[in-house]
Structure formats: C-alpha cells, structure tokens
Design a protein around this motif. Structure first.
Motif, PDB file in Angstrom:
ATOM      1  N   LEU A  20      38.110  58.970  10.147  1.00 57.47           N
ATOM      2  CA  LEU A  20      36.690  58.654   9.982  1.00 57.47           C
ATOM      3  C   LEU A  20      36.346  58.672   8.506  1.00 57.47           C
ATOM      4  O   LEU A  20      36.774  59.570   7.780  1.00 57.47           O
ATOM      5  N   THR A  21      35.569  57.676   8.061  1.00 56.62           N
ATOM      6  CA  THR A  21      35.014  57.707   6.715  1.00 56.62           C
ATOM      7  C   THR A  21      33.495  57.697   6.838  1.00 56.62           C
ATOM      8  O   THR A  21      32.940  57.220   7.835  1.00 56.62           O
ATOM      9  N   GLY A  22      32.846  58.226   5.815  1.00 55.34           N
ATOM     10  CA  GLY A  22      31.398  58.266   5.834  1.00 55.34           C
ATOM     11  C   GLY A  22      30.821  58.287   4.440  1.00 55.34           C
ATOM     12  O   GLY A  22      31.546  58.383   3.443  1.00 55.34           O
ATOM     13  N   ASP A  23      29.505  58.157   4.403  1.00 49.75           N
ATOM     14  CA  ASP A  23      28.761  58.244   3.154  1.00 49.75           C
ATOM     15  C   ASP A  23      27.536  59.123   3.391  1.00 49.75           C
ATOM     16  O   ASP A  23      27.480  59.839   4.393  1.00 49.75           O
ATOM     17  N   ASP A  24      26.561  59.038   2.515  1.00 48.26           N
ATOM     18  CA  ASP A  24      25.368  59.881   2.651  1.00 48.26           C
ATOM     19  C   ASP A  24      24.488  59.476   3.827  1.00 48.26           C
ATOM     20  O   ASP A  24      23.600  60.230   4.221  1.00 48.26           O
ATOM     21  N   VAL A  25      24.720  58.282   4.388  1.00 52.72           N
ATOM     22  CA  VAL A  25      23.890  57.781   5.486  1.00 52.72           C
ATOM     23  C   VAL A  25      24.484  58.128   6.845  1.00 52.72           C
ATOM     24  O   VAL A  25      23.781  58.494   7.777  1.00 52.72           O
ATOM     25  N   GLY A  26      25.799  58.004   6.980  1.00 56.73           N
ATOM     26  CA  GLY A  26      26.433  58.278   8.266  1.00 56.73           C
ATOM     27  C   GLY A  26      27.898  57.892   8.278  1.00 56.73           C
ATOM     28  O   GLY A  26      28.526  57.733   7.231  1.00 56.73           O
ATOM     29  N   VAL A  27      28.436  57.711   9.473  1.00 51.49           N
ATOM     30  CA  VAL A  27      29.836  57.325   9.653  1.00 51.49           C
ATOM     31  C   VAL A  27      29.963  55.841   9.331  1.00 51.49           C
ATOM     32  O   VAL A  27      29.233  55.004   9.869  1.00 51.49           O
ATOM     33  N   LEU A  28      30.896  55.504   8.442  1.00 53.87           N
ATOM     34  CA  LEU A  28      31.132  54.122   8.041  1.00 53.87           C
ATOM     35  C   LEU A  28      32.206  53.445   8.889  1.00 53.87           C
ATOM     36  O   LEU A  28      32.040  52.305   9.310  1.00 53.87           O
ATOM     37  N   THR A  29      33.332  54.137   9.076  1.00 50.37           N
ATOM     38  CA  THR A  29      34.445  53.536   9.805  1.00 50.37           C
ATOM     39  C   THR A  29      35.134  54.563  10.683  1.00 50.37           C
ATOM     40  O   THR A  29      35.110  55.767  10.402  1.00 50.37           O
ATOM     41  N   LEU A  30      35.737  54.067  11.734  1.00 52.01           N
ATOM     42  CA  LEU A  30      36.643  54.848  12.564  1.00 52.01           C
ATOM     43  C   LEU A  30      37.885  53.981  12.726  1.00 52.01           C
ATOM     44  O   LEU A  30      37.803  52.842  13.194  1.00 52.01           O
ATOM     45  N   SER A  31      39.017  54.499  12.308  1.00 53.22           N
ATOM     46  CA  SER A  31      40.286  53.784  12.435  1.00 53.22           C
ATOM     47  C   SER A  31      41.194  54.545  13.377  1.00 53.22           C
ATOM     48  O   SER A  31      41.257  55.773  13.333  1.00 53.22           O
ATOM     49  N   ILE A  32      41.900  53.794  14.214  1.00 56.30           N
ATOM     50  CA  ILE A  32      42.873  54.355  15.144  1.00 56.30           C
ATOM     51  C   ILE A  32      44.258  54.061  14.582  1.00 56.30           C
ATOM     52  O   ILE A  32      44.541  52.928  14.188  1.00 56.30           O
ATOM     53  N   GLU A  33      45.069  55.084  14.541  1.00 56.28           N
ATOM     54  CA  GLU A  33      46.422  54.951  14.014  1.00 56.28           C
ATOM     55  C   GLU A  33      47.122  53.716  14.585  1.00 56.28           C
ATOM     56  O   GLU A  33      47.086  53.460  15.780  1.00 56.28           O
ATOM     57  N   ARG A  34      47.744  52.947  13.700  1.00 58.45           N
ATOM     58  CA  ARG A  34      48.505  51.762  14.095  1.00 58.45           C
ATOM     59  C   ARG A  34      49.906  51.878  13.498  1.00 58.45           C
ATOM     60  O   ARG A  34      50.054  52.005  12.288  1.00 58.45           O
ATOM     61  N   GLU A  35      50.888  51.876  14.369  1.00 56.93           N
ATOM     62  CA  GLU A  35      52.293  51.994  13.951  1.00 56.93           C
ATOM     63  C   GLU A  35      52.506  53.186  13.024  1.00 56.93           C
ATOM     64  O   GLU A  35      53.232  53.110  12.037  1.00 56.93           O
ATOM     65  N   GLY A  36      51.850  54.306  13.349  1.00 57.65           N
ATOM     66  CA  GLY A  36      52.030  55.547  12.604  1.00 57.65           C
ATOM     67  C   GLY A  36      51.255  55.650  11.311  1.00 57.65           C
ATOM     68  O   GLY A  36      51.458  56.597  10.551  1.00 57.65           O
ATOM     69  N   HIS A  37      50.372  54.688  11.053  1.00 57.83           N
ATOM     70  CA  HIS A  37      49.656  54.684   9.773  1.00 57.83           C
ATOM     71  C   HIS A  37      48.145  54.602   9.963  1.00 57.83           C
ATOM     72  O   HIS A  37      47.652  54.025  10.930  1.00 57.83           O
ATOM     73  N   LEU A  38      47.437  55.158   8.985  1.00 56.94           N
ATOM     74  CA  LEU A  38      45.985  55.087   8.895  1.00 56.94           C
ATOM     75  C   LEU A  38      45.618  54.470   7.542  1.00 56.94           C
ATOM     76  O   LEU A  38      46.377  54.610   6.571  1.00 56.94           O
ATOM     77  N   PRO A  39      44.474  53.811   7.437  1.00 58.84           N
ATOM     78  CA  PRO A  39      44.125  53.101   6.196  1.00 58.84           C
ATOM     79  C   PRO A  39      44.071  53.956   4.931  1.00 58.84           C
ATOM     80  O   PRO A  39      44.441  53.502   3.860  1.00 58.84           O
ATOM     81  N   HIS A  40      43.611  55.191   5.043  1.00 57.61           N
ATOM     82  CA  HIS A  40      43.435  56.036   3.855  1.00 57.61           C
ATOM     83  C   HIS A  40      44.355  57.247   3.889  1.00 57.61           C
ATOM     84  O   HIS A  40      44.034  58.294   3.324  1.00 57.61           O
ATOM     85  N   GLU A  41      45.524  57.115   4.524  1.00 56.55           N
ATOM     86  CA  GLU A  41      46.401  58.278   4.704  1.00 56.55           C
ATOM     87  C   GLU A  41      46.909  58.847   3.394  1.00 56.55           C
ATOM     88  O   GLU A  41      47.341  59.996   3.339  1.00 56.55           O
ATOM     89  N   ASP A  42      46.836  58.077   2.322  1.00 56.35           N
ATOM     90  CA  ASP A  42      47.291  58.569   1.021  1.00 56.35           C
ATOM     91  C   ASP A  42      46.206  59.372   0.291  1.00 56.35           C
ATOM     92  O   ASP A  42      46.449  59.912  -0.778  1.00 56.35           O
ATOM     93  N   GLN A  43      45.036  59.459   0.894  1.00 52.12           N
ATOM     94  CA  GLN A  43      43.927  60.189   0.262  1.00 52.12           C
ATOM     95  C   GLN A  43      43.707  61.525   0.969  1.00 52.12           C
ATOM     96  O   GLN A  43      43.862  61.621   2.185  1.00 52.12           O
ATOM     97  N   PRO A  44      43.306  62.543   0.221  1.00 55.11           N
ATOM     98  CA  PRO A  44      43.017  63.831   0.855  1.00 55.11           C
ATOM     99  C   PRO A  44      41.720  63.764   1.655  1.00 55.11           C
ATOM    100  O   PRO A  44      40.846  62.941   1.385  1.00 55.11           O
TER     101      PRO A  44
END
Length: 166
Positions: A20-44
């Motif tokens: 899940l990603t978000g900002d000051d307003v609310g939830v921006l995105t929800l990503s479901i793991e695909r082939e063992g990867h997530l879009p921002h997996e390299d970020q803490p």
C-alpha cells in the motif's frame, strides 16, 4: 495537491504480499505481488496511520470479518472516464457482481465494454475498490490485472461467495 507517495506499508495475505502507498489525503495504491515482486520492494516501509488502518481492514477482510472498507482513498490519477468507472465500482457491495455492459450502462456509456474493461484493469486500488466483482455478461471471468491474474480473481470471488463461470 501533491500525490507523491509519502507512506508505504506491506502485509501478507492469502493472495500474496500486498503493498500500500499513501499520501496526506489517503491510500493511493494497492499492489498485489506478481511473480514474487512488488512495485516498491526496493524501498523501506514508511507507515502512516491511514495505511496501518487500511492494512488492519484488509486483514479483517481476508479473515472474513469485514465486508466494507472505510479508509480514505486518494484517486490521484486516471481519466475522468476511469474515475467514473472506479466510483461506480466503489458502490458495489461485498458479494455482489456486475458485468462490463451493466457497468457501462450505469455510467451512461453503453456499448463501451472494451473501454470499461481497460478502466477496470487500471484500478489503482484493487480489493479496496472491488474490480474483481466485474464479470462478462455470461458470468465468465475474462481477466484480472492484479496478482497472479485469473487465479487471484477466482480466490477473491470465492472468498465473497460470488458464483462465476470459468
């Protein structure tokens, strides 16, 4: 208003890891793991109260104790047409289904099934906005862009007790 993600959180689910990603307003995105990867997996992770609440509600959904989400969502992107489709999807109740054609009629865009399908597939907040609840007019699954695709959609439909045709 800036729609850059300022918060990031991950959680496990029966359909794979979620991000899940978000900002000051609310939830921006929800990503479901695909082939063992997530879009921002390299970020803490950078938790926020909104994302922690969204994760709690998703955990309750997967446990079968929640049928409606009430966290703030921030649909920052998309065209006016896509946002109209997503708004209509957000009105679908747990365990209910619609077709691409019915969805087009409900937003005064009859005969736009292919465009409706594209908008459904571009939903940045799957599960929270129930795009898995859209089937072909004959009750068949035609695709799903989240996670492992059709198996993910089958799991979500089964979880909500929605009948479909393979």
């Amino acid at each position: 208003m800036d729609s850059t993600p300022t918060a990031l959180i991950r959680l496990s689910s029966p359909i794979g890891r979620l991000e899940l990603t978000g900002d000051d307003v609310g939830v921006l995105t929800l990503s479901i793991e695909r082939e063992g990867h997530l879009p921002h997996e390299d970020q803490p992770e950078h938790p926020s109260p909104v994302l922690e609440e969204a994760a709690k509600q998703l955990t309750e959904y997967f446990a079968g104790t929640r049928t409606r989400f009430d966290v703030p969502l921030h649909l920052a992107g998309g065209t006016a047409f896509q946002r109209a489709v997503w708004a209509r999807l957000d009105e679908l109740d747990y365990g209910t289904v619609t077709s691409y054609g019915e969805l087009g009629l409900s937003i005064d865009r009859p005969g736009s099934g292919r465009a409706i399908g594209g908008a459904v597939g571009a939903n940045p907040l799957p599960i929270l906005i129930g795009c898995h609840r859209v089937l072909a007019s004959n009750g068949r699954i035609t695709g799903y862009s989240g996670g492992s695709g059709i198996p993910t959609k089958e799991w979500l439909l089964g979880h909500e007790g929605i009948e479909y045709r393979s």
